[in-house]
Design a protein around this motif. Structure first.
Motif, PDB file in Angstrom:
ATOM      1  N   MET A 191     -18.269   6.060   2.020  1.00  0.00           N
ATOM      2  CA  MET A 191     -17.714   5.834   3.357  1.00  0.00           C
ATOM      3  C   MET A 191     -16.231   6.221   3.414  1.00  0.00           C
ATOM      4  N   SER A 192     -15.487   5.942   2.332  1.00  0.00           N
ATOM      5  CA  SER A 192     -14.086   6.349   2.312  1.00  0.00           C
ATOM      6  C   SER A 192     -13.989   7.864   2.340  1.00  0.00           C
ATOM      7  N   ALA A 193     -14.873   8.529   1.600  1.00  0.00           N
ATOM      8  CA  ALA A 193     -14.864   9.995   1.594  1.00  0.00           C
ATOM      9  C   ALA A 193     -15.153  10.522   2.993  1.00  0.00           C
ATOM     10  N   VAL A 194     -16.136   9.902   3.670  1.00  0.00           N
ATOM     11  CA  VAL A 194     -16.479  10.347   5.025  1.00  0.00           C
ATOM     12  C   VAL A 194     -15.303  10.088   5.969  1.00  0.00           C
ATOM     13  N   SER A 195     -14.694   8.921   5.816  1.00  0.00           N
ATOM     14  CA  SER A 195     -13.573   8.570   6.689  1.00  0.00           C
ATOM     15  C   SER A 195     -12.424   9.565   6.524  1.00  0.00           C
TER      16      SER A 195
ATOM     17  N   ALA B 272     -18.887   7.724  14.861  1.00  0.00           N
ATOM     18  CA  ALA B 272     -18.237   6.429  15.017  1.00  0.00           C
ATOM     19  C   ALA B 272     -16.808   6.482  14.494  1.00  0.00           C
ATOM     20  N   ILE B 273     -16.645   7.024  13.290  1.00  0.00           N
ATOM     21  CA  ILE B 273     -15.301   7.048  12.702  1.00  0.00           C
ATOM     22  C   ILE B 273     -14.361   7.886  13.547  1.00  0.00           C
ATOM     23  N   SER B 274     -14.847   9.045  14.018  1.00  0.00           N
ATOM     24  CA  SER B 274     -13.936   9.938  14.726  1.00  0.00           C
ATOM     25  C   SER B 274     -13.407   9.300  16.006  1.00  0.00           C
ATOM     26  N   HIS B 275     -14.152   8.369  16.593  1.00  0.00           N
ATOM     27  CA  HIS B 275     -13.640   7.679  17.772  1.00  0.00           C
ATOM     28  C   HIS B 275     -12.874   6.416  17.402  1.00  0.00           C
ATOM     29  N   ALA B 276     -13.396   5.704  16.380  1.00  0.00           N
ATOM     30  CA  ALA B 276     -12.840   4.393  16.083  1.00  0.00           C
ATOM     31  C   ALA B 276     -11.426   4.465  15.525  1.00  0.00           C
ATOM     32  N   VAL B 277     -11.034   5.623  15.000  1.00  0.00           N
ATOM     33  CA  VAL B 277      -9.709   5.700  14.373  1.00  0.00           C
ATOM     34  C   VAL B 277      -8.569   5.705  15.384  1.00  0.00           C
ATOM     35  N   LEU B 278      -8.889   5.800  16.662  1.00  0.00           N
ATOM     36  CA  LEU B 278      -7.819   5.886  17.676  1.00  0.00           C
ATOM     37  C   LEU B 278      -6.778   4.770  17.548  1.00  0.00           C
ATOM     38  N   PRO B 279      -7.200   3.482  17.464  1.00  0.00           N
ATOM     39  CA  PRO B 279      -6.171   2.448  17.314  1.00  0.00           C
ATOM     40  C   PRO B 279      -5.339   2.643  16.050  1.00  0.00           C
ATOM     41  N   GLY B 280      -5.953   3.138  14.992  1.00  0.00           N
ATOM     42  CA  GLY B 280      -5.210   3.378  13.754  1.00  0.00           C
ATOM     43  C   GLY B 280      -4.093   4.374  13.965  1.00  0.00           C
ATOM     44  N   ILE B 281      -4.423   5.426  14.728  1.00  0.00           N
ATOM     45  CA  ILE B 281      -3.411   6.459  14.982  1.00  0.00           C
ATOM     46  C   ILE B 281      -2.267   5.889  15.811  1.00  0.00           C
ATOM     47  N   VAL B 282      -2.633   5.101  16.836  1.00  0.00           N
ATOM     48  CA  VAL B 282      -1.589   4.539  17.708  1.00  0.00           C
ATOM     49  C   VAL B 282      -0.720   3.563  16.924  1.00  0.00           C
TER      50      VAL B 282
END
Lengths: 292, 258
Positions: free
Chosen positions: A190-194, A35-45
């Motif tokens: 969760m922060s560590a995983v993120s 989930a995190i690996s996909h959800a971060v896309l908007p963060g990167i943009v």
């Protein structure tokens, strides 16, 4: 030399991921890394749009923040909306990923971001991205340094927080009754995983990160009944997959990430067979005992 | 009467549906109290509200006349056995040692005195020989005894147990009952959620009769009256008492002999 750097950086990332993966598997949240690996896309943009550069650091910060936000949303849907955990994960990450895609297509003119590149880092390029100091000294690939620091950080988190993670993973209600801040432990993990997911998929690609988070930990879970052994075994499996995967890829001249994930899968099958064999022996012994 | 637990106008609801309604009672120190009522009468929710695990819509609980936060180390909570995953990679000793965890020592290592206390607790529930056993290899009764050993290791004054007698073997039942008596003799207070009306009278000194509302509270002899039980169990008791009468007429034994 390239082989050494690739195996080393893959192993460092693999160990970090698999240690955290043990806790995710035990908490039944294994897919959170996906989930995190996909959800971060908007963060990167968004980070790109704000900073206007493709520097790694702002993107990393943007991605890590959205990564934690993802876990908050999942927790919210799970606890407050009383949705199943897998449904909460699915809703959250597809939604955030979709927003990321819309952002990319909206700002397509200004954003020079390739979705493939964002999501699927390529481990074969690790030796190309060298850290050269201002004095011109070649320190080796940057990924190795970054992933080594990450491993030290996560390892200290797990060692210092061992009791807290153990207790809150096994029995959250009891922990709460003891007055322990279970929310703190959940979000620290969760922060560590993120952070780990974001840093790792930049170097090895999203699929391999998810594989590292789940497969070695699950394999270790099958063949041991001690948490410490599970952590150590999963680390060993992840290093073995990195080494085996690299040489498999070299032999068949194929994708390194694919080969590493495949070897991890084969190790898992192997552990499953061992656990089946043991169970069968135990049962037959029990039957023997009860008849004698 | 010295009060161990007091609830005042306690109301708890899930999704705006009240599970506990205006619960108001006091439980004395040094007694074994049973909280009984039919399924879905809010027994577990009451314990969770006392332990601060669910937030009441109104009202409050006081333990030893203080807020939970101030007396937390004097209270021990034994959750339902089914509430955890027994396939978790841990040994019996690991679980019992959790009774020594506190928010103040969470970052410190476990020391020898913690281990001694855990060993003593395991001895009390006759599980010492299993201390290195993996928890996945325990029977239901043994699991329950591990949970109680963990609770004993806390060295509390008030023990709050959720359904400790469910699905346990006769040996465990007896071990738990002996422990309860021993705790009582030491002046400790025990509150037990229990659903079996038949055994309740043998196990407890005090009874809290619950069915979303408080039906009655007091010494067991005052509570075991047909009208009160009827009120708590309603139609369900009707069927049960008819079956009971039938059994009596035909001369079956109500409970199996151990």
């Amino acid at each position: 030399m390239d082989a050494f750097w690739i195996i080393l950086s893959s192993s460092l990332i693999a160990v970090t991921c698999s240690l955290l993966g043990c806790y995710l598997v035990l908490r039944k949240m294994a897919m959170i890394g996906d989930a995190i690996s996909h959800a971060v896309l908007p963060g990167i943009v968004i980070a790109y749009l704000i900073s206007g550069s493709r520097e790694a650091l702002p993107m990393l910060i943007g991605a890590a923040i959205i990564g934690v936000f993802t876990t908050v949303l999942i927790e919210l849907f799970y606890k407050k909306a009383k949705l199943q955990i897998d449904a909460s994960i699915g809703i959250t990450f597809t939604w955030l990923f979709a927003i990321g895609i819309i952002l990319i297509s909206l700002f397509a003119g200004q954003v020079d971001l390739d979705q493939d590149c964002v999501l699927y880092g390529e481990i074969a390029y690790v030796p190309l991205d060298l850290w050269i100091t201002d004095a011109g000294v070649n320190m080796g690939p940057r990924t190795v340094w970054i992933s080594a620091s990450l491993l030290i950080l996560i390892l200290s988190f797990i060692i210092i927080g061992y009791k807290g993670l153990f207790l809150t993973t096994f029995n959250e209600e009891f922990a709460k009754a003891l007055g322990i801040a279970v929310g703190f432990w959940h979000y620290s993990l969760m922060s560590a995983v993120s952070l780990t997911t974001v840093i790792s998929f930049e170097s090895v690609g999203a699929i391999l990160v998810v594989a590292f988070l789940i497969v070695p930990a699950s394999a270790a879970y099958l063949i041991t009944h001690k948490l410490k052994e599970m952590l150590i075994l999963s680390a060993i499996f992840s290093v073995l997959s990195s080494i085996g995967g690299y040489y498999l890829a070299a032999y068949i001249n194929g994708s390194i990430a694919g080969a590493i994930a495949s070897v991890a899968g084969i190790l898992f099958l192997f552990c499953w067979l061992i656990s089946m064999y043991r169970k069968r022996n135990n049962t037959s012994r029990l039957i023997l005992n009860s008849t004698s | 009467m010295e009060v161990a637990l007091e609830t005042h106008n306690l109301t708890v609801s899930y999704n705006r549906r009240p599970v506990l309604w205006n619960i108001d009672f006091k439980i004395p120190v040094g007694q074994i109290t049973g909280i009984i009522g039919p399924n879905g009468s809010g027994k577990t929710t009451l314990l969770k509200a006392i332990m601060g695990l669910v937030k009441p819509s109104s009202g409050y609980c006081k333990l030893f006349d203080q807020d939970l936060k101030q007396v937390r180390e004097r209270i021990s909570y034994v959750p339902q056995r089914e509430s955890v995953d027994w396939d978790f990679p841990a040994s019996v000793m690991d679980i019992v040692l959790m009774g020594r965890y506190k928010s103040s020592n969470l970052f410190k290592r476990i020391n020898q005195s913690d281990r001694d206390i855990a060993v003593e607790a395991l001895e009390k529930v006759n599980m010492l020989e299993f201390s290195n056993r993996q928890i996945s290899q325990l029977s239901g009764g043994q699991q329950q005894r591990v949970f109680i050993a963990r609770s004993l290791a806390q060295g509390a004054d008030l023990y709050i147990m959720d359904e400790p007698f469910v699905g346990v073997d006769a040996a465990t039942e007896e071990a738990i009952l002996n422990l309860l008596t021993e705790m009582k003799n030491q002046g400790k207070t025990v509150i037990v959620v229990h659903h079996d009306l038949q055994t309740a009278k043998d196990y407890f000194d005090w009874i809290v009769l619950l069915n979303t509302r408080l039906v009655a509270v007091g010494p067991k002899d005052d509570i075991f009256r047909e009208d009160l039980l009827q009120e708590a169990y309603g139609g369900k008791l009707n069927v049960l008492s008819k079956v009971g009468d039938l059994i009596k007429e035909k001369g079956f034994s109500v409970r199996e002999r151990k």
